[in-house]
Design an enzyme around this catalytic site. Structure first.
Site, PDB file in Angstrom:
ATOM      1  N   ASP A  46      39.264  13.548  23.886  1.00 53.55           N
ATOM      2  CA  ASP A  46      39.246  14.949  23.464  1.00 53.55           C
ATOM      3  C   ASP A  46      39.560  15.976  24.444  1.00 53.55           C
ATOM      4  O   ASP A  46      39.307  16.982  24.174  1.00 53.55           O
ATOM      5  CB  ASP A  46      38.300  15.400  22.464  1.00 53.55           C
ATOM      6  N   GLN A 106      40.349  39.058  38.714  1.00 53.66           N
ATOM      7  CA  GLN A 106      39.767  39.875  37.615  1.00 53.66           C
ATOM      8  C   GLN A 106      38.174  40.279  38.284  1.00 53.66           C
ATOM      9  O   GLN A 106      37.300  40.040  37.531  1.00 53.66           O
ATOM     10  CB  GLN A 106      39.773  39.256  36.381  1.00 53.66           C
ATOM     11  N   HIS A 139      39.113  37.097  47.088  1.00 56.88           N
ATOM     12  CA  HIS A 139      39.950  38.442  46.841  1.00 56.88           C
ATOM     13  C   HIS A 139      39.518  39.457  47.028  1.00 56.88           C
ATOM     14  O   HIS A 139      40.258  40.616  47.566  1.00 56.88           O
ATOM     15  CB  HIS A 139      40.630  38.074  45.343  1.00 56.88           C
ATOM     16  N   LYS A 204      54.631  49.018  47.705  1.00 56.15           N
ATOM     17  CA  LYS A 204      55.338  48.669  46.518  1.00 56.15           C
ATOM     18  C   LYS A 204      54.747  49.605  45.306  1.00 56.15           C
ATOM     19  O   LYS A 204      53.655  49.876  45.231  1.00 56.15           O
ATOM     20  CB  LYS A 204      54.936  47.327  45.901  1.00 56.15           C
ATOM     21  N   ASP A 234      51.105  33.748  44.594  1.00 53.97           N
ATOM     22  CA  ASP A 234      51.181  33.195  43.421  1.00 53.97           C
ATOM     23  C   ASP A 234      52.784  32.596  43.016  1.00 53.97           C
ATOM     24  O   ASP A 234      53.188  31.585  43.439  1.00 53.97           O
ATOM     25  CB  ASP A 234      50.382  33.943  42.146  1.00 53.97           C
ATOM     26  N   THR A 238      56.871  39.056  45.177  1.00 52.25           N
ATOM     27  CA  THR A 238      56.392  40.141  45.871  1.00 52.25           C
ATOM     28  C   THR A 238      56.583  39.888  47.265  1.00 52.25           C
ATOM     29  O   THR A 238      57.355  40.526  48.096  1.00 52.25           O
ATOM     30  CB  THR A 238      54.899  40.526  45.839  1.00 52.25           C
TER      31      THR A 238
END
EC number: 2.7.6.1
Length: 339
Positions: A46, A106, A139, A204, A234, A238
């Site tokens: 599972d 985040q 980050h 940008k 990613d 960009t």
């Protein structure tokens, strides 16, 4: 105070090749064999994760090597369960070595009713029983403050500086470091100072998420070999667009140095077809076969730096010494020679 026990490494499935490389480097430094602790990290039918450590770790100084890259949730759970297994087996100290810290983007509430997932992940790691975190190019620097325990954040910029000096020998005066957005200026400025190059910015503007409406180059890049610097690549949309804009503004070449090659979706194909001459990434995330086969993507190893950082933590000596290029030259012996 020097540690009594030897440092012991254990790895999940996220980046086993990096873990093995770190063990090899530590073996060289120690003059004795350093192997990964024998364990199994498996899944039940599972998809529940199960960990079993086959060696005695009571009283040991343990280093769990596990980036929380794609699949982020699986790799994060592997890390937490491995830490729990070691804590319940009476390890004296557990350091989570997280070359790529997932959910780092985040790091704040950009709009109403959204989570700060980086803080939640920090809480989970601390609650699992980690005593210390070793990571690379977070980050956002403030994520260190999300932990109530020591966090050592290594930087790729000194390794990138060495690589640039090696590969652009005799062309250093032609280089221009470029930040692909305003938010990354501090990171780009750091590398620009190391290689004594000027700095430019690609500003940008987005009309809506995922779509770039306009890009403007701040600074004169005409006749320059441009080096775009960022922490994460990613989908590469960009990055490839920024390279095009730089070439349109008179740049002679565009190269990119990105710490974490997430490279999801169409990224590799975009980079292969782009005007960029090269993309240099680290092995903080295990590269796929597609990434390894790409003609204009090159991978810089981080194992020498992580191995030395682990030894410094174990010895109780400075980790910040690894922020300096001169310290890294002997660590990366054979790869880079400085004139």
């Amino acid at each position: 105070m020097a540690a009594i026990t030897e440092p012991k490494l254990i790895s999940g499935n996220a980046n086993l090749s990096l873990a093995k490389a770190i063990a090899r480097r530590m073996s060289m430094h120690r003059g004795m064999s350093v192997n990964l602790v024998d364990a199994r990290v498996e899944r039940f039918n599972d998809q529940e994760i199960f960990v079993e450590v086959f060696e005695n770790v009571r009283g040991e100084d343990m280093y769990v090597i596990q980036p929380t890259s794609n699949p982020a949730n699986d790799n994060l759970m592997e890390l937490l369960i491995m830490v729990d297994a070691l804590r319940r087996s009476s390890a004296s100290r557990i350091t989570a070595v997280i070359p790529y810290f997932g959910y780092a983007r985040q790091d704040r509430r950009a709009k109403a009713r959204t989570p700060i997932s980086a803080k939640l992940v920090a809480n989970l790691i601390a609650e699992a029983g980690v005593d210390r975190v070793l990571t690379l190019d977070l980050h956002a620097a403030q994520i260190q403050g999300f932990f109530d325990l020591p966090v050592d954040n290594l930087y790729a910029s000194p390794v990138f500086a060495l690589d640039i000096e090696h590969n652009f020998k005799g062309q250093m005066d032609d280089l221009m470091v470029v930040s692909p957005d305003v938010g990354g200026v501090a990171r780009a400025r750091e590398l620009a100072k190391r290689i004594h190059a000027p700095l430019s910015i690609v500003d940008k503007r987005r009309e809506k998420a995922g779509e770039i409406a306009e890009m403007t180059v701040i600074g004169n890049v005409a006749g320059k070999k441009c080096i775009i610097v960022d922490d994460i690549c990613d989908t590469a949309g960009t990055l490839c667009k920024a390279a095009e804009v730089l070439m349109e503004n008179g740049a002679t070449e565009v190269h990119s140095y990105i710490t974490h090659g997430v490279l999801s979706g169409p990224a590799v194909e975009r980079i292969t077809k782009s005007v960029m001459k090269s993309l240099v990434i680290t092995d903080s995330i295990e590269p796929t076969d597609k990434v390894k086969a790409a003609p204009n993507i090159r991978i810089v190893p981080t194992a020498p730096m992580f191995a030395q950082a682990i030894l410094n933590i174990w010895n109780g000596t400075s980790v910040s010494s690894l922020f300096e290029v001169d310290t890294l030259v002997p660590i990366y012996e054979g790869m880079y020679q400085r004139s």
